[in-house]
Design an enzyme around this catalytic site. Structure first.
Site: not given
Ligand code: TV1
Ligand code: ZN
Ligand code: CA
Length: 414
Positions: A32, A177, A212, A214, A301
């Protein structure tokens, strides 16, 4: 407001543009951009802006983004700006009953066309998959959002290099990322890599620290083969937690061997063990690497109660890491990153803006804040962390990680 250190003379450059908060990944998407506006409002209402140099974020230009990213990929992404702006212009023209495109936008479109011709960009691009995964949707103004986020991180580097600031802050950056020609994990353009590349024009060694939740895979990958950047990421690891890289033994390759440091941990990390790990590792890193500058990704996070992360840090614990890096007294850039419980993200980054200024801000959220209701029911800066959370990291496991990292670092020549 309490002055917390004797050194209040640090000049802080703060980069902001309210447009950033207006972009939307999608209604259900956890990322957001509005949290940037919320953090800014706290920073203003706490009176912190009066003690910093506040700069308006500009959009990074195509050739600046091209210092890291693939030209085809940039042009592919830029369609999401042009289309948006064309739509904007169309609406603007019809609303004003005009038929001409404003001069500045016309110039912008011409520049994009000229640049893409210079770069011999292929017109038919099917290799890029932005929009295929719900993680990285295409949305209105996507490219402008990337340009603003990265423009600010590049300018953070400039404000440090010109000596205008000791600490530079871009809470809209930290998108760790993004790869050379691939969007991933909510990140499209890697503002951090662009920032560090700018610093490397002057500095010999840059330290990147990533708290972070991640793994900072995009930044690690970009500098995996060099010893001029040391990347250090603390992150949750295991049980398919995203992105799945950042094992302890990923140390870098070639001359870059031992210049990538990873601290993978299981969920449940709380302040005391986290800060202890953080200090043990960063103190040794500073001692052996002696960087000229620190770039810190302050993804929020890793806080307790985050929607995606599984750590259990308080704002004070998270901030203690920022304060510790500041205590080394070398130029520092603070960037944002993840953070999905947005009222805690804004609290955290306002608190850390205070840390940059050597000030401890009040516990009471300023009551004139437009987003005041987000801070219910307590309306306090420091929220209570989750209780009865088990730290799934055993002390002996953590000690083993520290010992292994110390061993890796012992291979670095002084
Ligand atoms: C749309 C709507 C997208 C609801 C994504 C959580 C959504 C996630 C969503 C989500 C979600 C991830 C994966 C799955 C790999 C994918 C900014 C096999 C409730 C720096 C990024 C996390 C973190 C990506 C970014 C992750 C940062 N988690 N709801 N997606 N595929 N993607 O696991 O490091 O914070 O979750
Ligand atoms: Zn993160
Ligand atoms: Ca980290």
């Amino acid at each position: 407001m309490i002055q917390t250190d004797s050194d209040s003379s640090k000049r802080v450059a703060y980069f902001y543009n309210r447009f950033i908060g207006k972009f939307q990944y999608g209604k259900e998407h956890p990322m957001k951009p509005k949290r940037i506006i919320m953090a800014h409002n706290l920073i203003v209402n706490y009176g912190l802006f009066r003690q910093m140099d506040v700069y308006l974020i500009r959009e990074a230009q195509l050739q600046e983004i091209g210092k890291f990213h693939d030209p085809d990929y940039i042009i592919y992404l830029s369609q999401f700006m042009s289309q948006n702006k064309i739509n904007f212009v169309k609406e603007y023209c019809s609303a004003n009953n005009e038929s001409v495109i404003p001069e500045n936008l016309l110039e912008e479109f011409k520049l994009i066309i000229k640049w893409s011709q210079q770069q011999k960009v292929k017109t038919e691009n099917s290799e890029f998959k932005v929009g295929d995964s719900p993680d990285n949707p295409t949305f209105s103004g996507l490219f402008s959002y990337c340009q603003l986020s990265s423009g600010a991180s590049i300018d953070c580097a400039h404000s440090i290099l010109t000596g205008q600031a000791d600490i530079a802050i871009n809470w809209s950056g930290g998108l760790h990322h993004a790869k050379k020609k691939e969007a991933s994990g909510f990140c499209y353009i890697n503002d951090i890599v662009l920032c560090i590349l700018e610093l490397l024009r002057v500095y010999v060694r840059v330290l990147y620290v990533d708290i972070d939740c991640h793994h900072g895979d995009g930044v690690e990958e970009a500098f995996y083969l060099t010893n001029r950047v040391m990347t250090l990421s603390f992150h949750q690891y295991g049980d398919d937690f995203y992105p799945g890289t950042g094992q302890l033994n990923s140390v870098g390759v070639g001359v870059g061997r031992y210049y990538s440091v990873n601290v993978p941990m299981k969920p449940g990390m709380s302040d005391q063990p986290y800060i202890e790990m953080f200090k043990k590792i960063t103190s040794r890193v500073m001692q052996v690497y002696r960087p000229d500058c620190i770039v810190m990704q302050c993804g929020a996070d890793s806080l307790s109660l985050d929607k995606l992360g599984g750590f259990n840090l308080s704002i004070k614990g998270h901030g203690a890491c920022v304060e510790y890096m500041k205590s080394f007294g070398i130029p520092m850039i603070l960037l944002g990153g993840g953070g999905y419980t947005i009222q805690n993200v804004s609290r955290c980054w306002a608190y850390e803006t205070g840390i940059a200024l050597g000030q401890q801000i009040d516990q009471a959220i300023p009551s004139n804040d437009i987003y005041y209701d987000y801070y219910s029911p307590d309306y306090l800066l420091h929220f209570p962390i989750k209780q009865n959370v088990e730290n799934r990291n055993k002390t002996e496991d953590l000690n083993k990680i520290v010992a292994t990292v110390y061993d890796y670092l012992s291979h670095i020549e002084n």
